[in-house]
Design a protein around this motif. Structure first.
Motif, PDB file in Angstrom:
ATOM      1  N   ASP A 263       5.889  23.411 -33.212  1.00  0.00           N
ATOM      2  CA  ASP A 263       7.102  24.223 -33.165  1.00  0.00           C
ATOM      3  C   ASP A 263       8.137  23.606 -32.222  1.00  0.00           C
ATOM      4  O   ASP A 263       7.788  23.067 -31.157  1.00  0.00           O
ATOM      5  N   ALA A 264       9.408  23.722 -32.634  1.00  0.00           N
ATOM      6  CA  ALA A 264      10.548  23.275 -31.816  1.00  0.00           C
ATOM      7  C   ALA A 264      10.631  21.760 -31.663  1.00  0.00           C
ATOM      8  O   ALA A 264      11.445  21.259 -30.883  1.00  0.00           O
ATOM      9  N   SER A 265       9.813  21.012 -32.394  1.00  0.00           N
ATOM     10  CA  SER A 265       9.919  19.558 -32.393  1.00  0.00           C
ATOM     11  C   SER A 265      11.105  19.134 -33.253  1.00  0.00           C
ATOM     12  O   SER A 265      11.708  19.946 -33.961  1.00  0.00           O
ATOM     13  N   GLU A 266      11.469  17.846 -33.205  1.00  0.00           N
ATOM     14  CA  GLU A 266      12.546  17.349 -34.064  1.00  0.00           C
ATOM     15  C   GLU A 266      12.216  17.571 -35.531  1.00  0.00           C
ATOM     16  O   GLU A 266      13.075  17.947 -36.332  1.00  0.00           O
ATOM     17  N   GLN A 267      10.944  17.356 -35.887  1.00  0.00           N
ATOM     18  CA  GLN A 267      10.532  17.548 -37.277  1.00  0.00           C
ATOM     19  C   GLN A 267      10.678  19.007 -37.695  1.00  0.00           C
ATOM     20  O   GLN A 267      11.119  19.305 -38.801  1.00  0.00           O
ATOM     21  N   HIS A 268      10.309  19.909 -36.795  1.00  0.00           N
ATOM     22  CA  HIS A 268      10.428  21.331 -37.104  1.00  0.00           C
ATOM     23  C   HIS A 268      11.892  21.730 -37.265  1.00  0.00           C
ATOM     24  O   HIS A 268      12.245  22.489 -38.177  1.00  0.00           O
ATOM     25  N   ARG A 269      12.764  21.217 -36.414  1.00  0.00           N
ATOM     26  CA  ARG A 269      14.189  21.527 -36.532  1.00  0.00           C
ATOM     27  C   ARG A 269      14.763  20.981 -37.831  1.00  0.00           C
ATOM     28  O   ARG A 269      15.600  21.627 -38.480  1.00  0.00           O
ATOM     29  N   ASP A 270      14.338  19.781 -38.237  1.00  0.00           N
ATOM     30  CA  ASP A 270      14.778  19.242 -39.528  1.00  0.00           C
ATOM     31  C   ASP A 270      14.266  20.099 -40.679  1.00  0.00           C
ATOM     32  O   ASP A 270      14.971  20.335 -41.660  1.00  0.00           O
ATOM     33  N   TYR A 271      13.028  20.550 -40.544  1.00  0.00           N
ATOM     34  CA  TYR A 271      12.433  21.431 -41.553  1.00  0.00           C
ATOM     35  C   TYR A 271      13.261  22.701 -41.694  1.00  0.00           C
ATOM     36  O   TYR A 271      13.552  23.149 -42.808  1.00  0.00           O
ATOM     37  N   LEU A 272      13.676  23.279 -40.581  1.00  0.00           N
ATOM     38  CA  LEU A 272      14.484  24.503 -40.607  1.00  0.00           C
ATOM     39  C   LEU A 272      15.888  24.238 -41.141  1.00  0.00           C
ATOM     40  O   LEU A 272      16.524  25.149 -41.685  1.00  0.00           O
ATOM     41  N   GLU A 273      16.361  23.010 -41.006  1.00  0.00           N
ATOM     42  CA  GLU A 273      17.692  22.675 -41.515  1.00  0.00           C
ATOM     43  C   GLU A 273      17.752  22.824 -43.038  1.00  0.00           C
ATOM     44  O   GLU A 273      18.822  23.080 -43.598  1.00  0.00           O
ATOM     45  N   ILE A 274      16.616  22.679 -43.704  1.00  0.00           N
ATOM     46  CA  ILE A 274      16.589  22.883 -45.163  1.00  0.00           C
ATOM     47  C   ILE A 274      16.941  24.327 -45.493  1.00  0.00           C
ATOM     48  O   ILE A 274      17.517  24.602 -46.547  1.00  0.00           O
ATOM     49  N   ASN A 275      16.620  25.272 -44.594  1.00  0.00           N
ATOM     50  CA  ASN A 275      17.010  26.665 -44.815  1.00  0.00           C
ATOM     51  C   ASN A 275      18.524  26.793 -44.942  1.00  0.00           C
ATOM     52  O   ASN A 275      19.033  27.596 -45.732  1.00  0.00           O
ATOM     53  N   ALA A 276      19.245  26.001 -44.151  1.00  0.00           N
ATOM     54  CA  ALA A 276      20.709  26.033 -44.207  1.00  0.00           C
ATOM     55  C   ALA A 276      21.208  25.521 -45.554  1.00  0.00           C
ATOM     56  O   ALA A 276      22.215  26.013 -46.083  1.00  0.00           O
ATOM     57  N   ILE A 277      20.520  24.543 -46.116  1.00  0.00           N
ATOM     58  CA  ILE A 277      20.898  24.033 -47.441  1.00  0.00           C
ATOM     59  C   ILE A 277      20.689  25.115 -48.490  1.00  0.00           C
ATOM     60  O   ILE A 277      21.551  25.345 -49.345  1.00  0.00           O
ATOM     61  N   PHE A 278      19.556  25.795 -48.414  1.00  0.00           N
ATOM     62  CA  PHE A 278      19.314  26.910 -49.345  1.00  0.00           C
ATOM     63  C   PHE A 278      20.398  27.972 -49.193  1.00  0.00           C
ATOM     64  O   PHE A 278      20.939  28.468 -50.188  1.00  0.00           O
ATOM     65  N   ALA A 279      20.716  28.336 -47.961  1.00  0.00           N
ATOM     66  CA  ALA A 279      21.716  29.378 -47.727  1.00  0.00           C
ATOM     67  C   ALA A 279      23.069  28.987 -48.299  1.00  0.00           C
ATOM     68  O   ALA A 279      23.812  29.829 -48.817  1.00  0.00           O
ATOM     69  N   GLN A 280      23.390  27.703 -48.216  1.00  0.00           N
ATOM     70  CA  GLN A 280      24.659  27.212 -48.740  1.00  0.00           C
ATOM     71  C   GLN A 280      24.683  27.240 -50.267  1.00  0.00           C
ATOM     72  O   GLN A 280      25.715  27.540 -50.880  1.00  0.00           O
ATOM     73  N   LYS A 281      23.561  26.936 -50.892  1.00  0.00           N
ATOM     74  CA  LYS A 281      23.528  26.766 -52.343  1.00  0.00           C
ATOM     75  C   LYS A 281      23.085  28.008 -53.112  1.00  0.00           C
ATOM     76  O   LYS A 281      23.344  28.117 -54.317  1.00  0.00           O
ATOM     77  N   ILE A 282      22.390  28.934 -52.448  1.00  0.00           N
ATOM     78  CA  ILE A 282      21.854  30.104 -53.144  1.00  0.00           C
ATOM     79  C   ILE A 282      22.925  30.891 -53.909  1.00  0.00           C
ATOM     80  O   ILE A 282      22.707  31.266 -55.068  1.00  0.00           O
ATOM     81  N   PRO A 283      24.098  31.197 -53.309  1.00  0.00           N
ATOM     82  CA  PRO A 283      25.071  32.022 -54.042  1.00  0.00           C
ATOM     83  C   PRO A 283      25.459  31.455 -55.403  1.00  0.00           C
ATOM     84  O   PRO A 283      25.395  32.160 -56.414  1.00  0.00           O
ATOM     85  N   SER A 284      25.840  30.184 -55.452  1.00  0.00           N
ATOM     86  CA  SER A 284      26.263  29.609 -56.733  1.00  0.00           C
ATOM     87  C   SER A 284      25.082  29.424 -57.677  1.00  0.00           C
ATOM     88  O   SER A 284      25.211  29.637 -58.894  1.00  0.00           O
ATOM     89  N   LEU A 285      23.923  29.053 -57.139  1.00  0.00           N
ATOM     90  CA  LEU A 285      22.745  28.889 -57.990  1.00  0.00           C
ATOM     91  C   LEU A 285      22.343  30.219 -58.615  1.00  0.00           C
ATOM     92  O   LEU A 285      22.085  30.309 -59.823  1.00  0.00           O
ATOM     93  N   ARG A 286      22.282  31.258 -57.790  1.00  0.00           N
ATOM     94  CA  ARG A 286      21.838  32.564 -58.278  1.00  0.00           C
ATOM     95  C   ARG A 286      22.784  33.096 -59.346  1.00  0.00           C
ATOM     96  O   ARG A 286      22.338  33.627 -60.368  1.00  0.00           O
ATOM     97  N   ARG A 287      24.079  32.961 -59.127  1.00  0.00           N
ATOM     98  CA  ARG A 287      25.037  33.468 -60.112  1.00  0.00           C
ATOM     99  C   ARG A 287      24.978  32.682 -61.418  1.00  0.00           C
ATOM    100  O   ARG A 287      25.314  33.205 -62.472  1.00  0.00           O
ATOM    101  N   GLY A 288      24.519  31.440 -61.337  1.00  0.00           N
ATOM    102  CA  GLY A 288      24.374  30.650 -62.552  1.00  0.00           C
ATOM    103  C   GLY A 288      23.290  31.157 -63.475  1.00  0.00           C
ATOM    104  O   GLY A 288      23.253  30.801 -64.656  1.00  0.00           O
ATOM    105  N   TYR A 289      22.395  32.013 -62.949  1.00  0.00           N
ATOM    106  CA  TYR A 289      21.318  32.573 -63.754  1.00  0.00           C
ATOM    107  C   TYR A 289      21.658  33.951 -64.319  1.00  0.00           C
ATOM    108  O   TYR A 289      20.857  34.532 -65.061  1.00  0.00           O
ATOM    109  N   LEU A 290      22.814  34.491 -63.974  1.00  0.00           N
ATOM    110  CA  LEU A 290      23.135  35.866 -64.341  1.00  0.00           C
ATOM    111  C   LEU A 290      23.985  35.957 -65.600  1.00  0.00           C
ATOM    112  O   LEU A 290      24.821  35.083 -65.875  1.00  0.00           O
ATOM    113  N   ASP A 291      23.761  37.033 -66.371  1.00  0.00           N
ATOM    114  CA  ASP A 291      24.625  37.346 -67.501  1.00  0.00           C
ATOM    115  C   ASP A 291      25.925  37.950 -66.999  1.00  0.00           C
ATOM    116  O   ASP A 291      26.058  38.326 -65.823  1.00  0.00           O
ATOM    117  N   ARG A 292      26.901  38.116 -67.928  1.00  0.00           N
ATOM    118  CA  ARG A 292      28.220  38.598 -67.519  1.00  0.00           C
ATOM    119  C   ARG A 292      28.152  39.979 -66.871  1.00  0.00           C
ATOM    120  O   ARG A 292      28.751  40.214 -65.818  1.00  0.00           O
TER     121      ARG A 292
END
Length: 256
Positions: free
Chosen positions: A155-184
Motif C-alpha cells: 500500500d502507498a507504494s509507487e506501484q499502488h499509486r499508479d494502480y489507483l491512477e487507473i481509477n481516474a481513467i475510468f472516472a474520466q471515460k465512464i460517462p461517455s462509455l455508459r451513455r454509448g450503451y443506452l437507448d434514446r
C-alpha cells in the motif's frame, strides 16, 4: 461435425489468439482486431454481448497507453507489465472457450454463453465483462506482475499509486462509455438523473479495484502454496460468476 465457436470468424479468432501480446501497443492491436471480428459474429451482429465489453476494454487500454506515452505513471514498467498480464488472462479465457475447454473460467463463461443468444442488454454485458476481468483476473495479474518484477503489493507504494491512477481513467471515460450503451429513452432518464449514475458507477469501479488489490495481497501471501492458491482461484471464480449471472439476468436491466 460441431459448429465452430466463432462461426464465420472462427479462423481469424484462432489466429489472433495464437499470438500473445508482448507490450501495451500489442494489447491495443489485439483488442482492436478482436472488436472487428466480434461485431461480425452472427446472429447478434453489431450487438454482440462480448463486443460490448471489448469496446470498453479497448477504450480504457488506449487511455493507459496514452498515459504511458505522456509520463502519467511513476513506474511505467510496472503499469506496462500489469496491462499485459491482465490482457493475457482475458485472451487465455477466450482461447479456452474457443477450444470448448471445461477449464474456461466460470466468471467468463456466463458472458461467452450469451454470444449465441438470447441477446443481453449492452450495459449489463459490458458490466459482466468488467466484473469477470476485475474481480477474477486482476488479482492474479497483479500477483504475476509483482512476481516477475521481484516486488510485492505494498500500500502507498509507487506501484499502488499508479494502480489507483487507473481509477481516474475510468472516472474520466465512464460517462461517455455508459451513455454509448443506452437507448434514446434511457438517455432522457439519464439526463434527469444528472451526474448521479456516473458518480456511483465510478465509485463502484474504485471499490471493486480496491477489493482486487486486497485479494492480490491475500494471494501473494500464499502464492507458493498451490492448494491455498487454488482455493482462492475457485472462490474468486465462483463469486465473480455468481455476480456475472446476476448482471446478465432480467435484473441487469436495472443498470440502465
Amino acid at each position: 461435425m460441431s459448429v465452430p465457436v466463432w462461426g464465420p470468424v472462427h479462423g481469424d479468432v484462432v489466429d489472433l489468439l495464437a499470438d500473445h501480446p508482448a507490450d501495451v501497443p500489442a494489447v491495443v492491436d489485439h483488442l482492436t482486431k478482436l472488436q472487428d471480428m466480434l461485431v461480425r459474429l452472427p446472429p447478434l451482429a453489431d450487438s454482440n454481448p462480448l463486443a460490448d465489453f471489448n469496446r470498453l476494454y479497448l477504450v480504457i487500454t488506449e487511455c493507459v497507453l496514452d498515459g504511458l506515452y505522456d509520463g502519467r505513471f511513476a513506474d511505467p514498467v510496472f503499469l506496462s507489465r500489469l496491462d499485459v498480464e491482465f490482457a493475457t488472462r482475458y485472451f487465455d479465457a477466450l482461447r479456452l472457450w474457443t477450444e470448448s475447454s471445461p477449464n474456461t473460467p466460470a466468471a467468463w463463461r456466463c458472458l461467452f454463453e450469451r454470444m449465441s443468444g438470447p441477446d443481453a442488454r449492452p450495459l449489463p454485458s459490458a458490466a459482466a465483462g468488467v466484473n469477470a476481468h476485475i474481480n477474477f483476473d486482476l488479482p492474479f495479474a497483479l500477483v504475476t506482475t509483482f512476481d516477475h518484477l521481484e516486488s510485492e503489493p505494498v500500500d502507498a507504494s509507487e506501484q499502488h499509486r499508479d494502480y489507483l491512477e487507473i481509477n481516474a481513467i475510468f472516472a474520466q471515460k465512464i460517462p461517455s462509455l455508459r451513455r454509448g450503451y443506452l437507448d434514446r429513452w434511457q438517455l432522457i432518464i439519464d439526463m434527469l438523473n444528472g451526474d448521479f449514475d456516473d458518480w456511483y458507477q465510478g465509485e463502484l469501479v474504485e471499490y471493486t479495484r480496491d477489493v482486487a488489490w486486497r485479494n492480490a495481497q491475500k494471494i501473494w501471501r500464499c502464492r507458493h502454496d498451490e492448494h491455498a492458491r487454488e482455493i482462492e482461484r475457485k472462490r474468486l471464480d465462483e463469486t465473480a460468476a455468481a455476480f456475472g449471472r446476476l448482471l446478465l439476468s432480467p435484473l441487469g436491466a436495472l443498470l440502465q
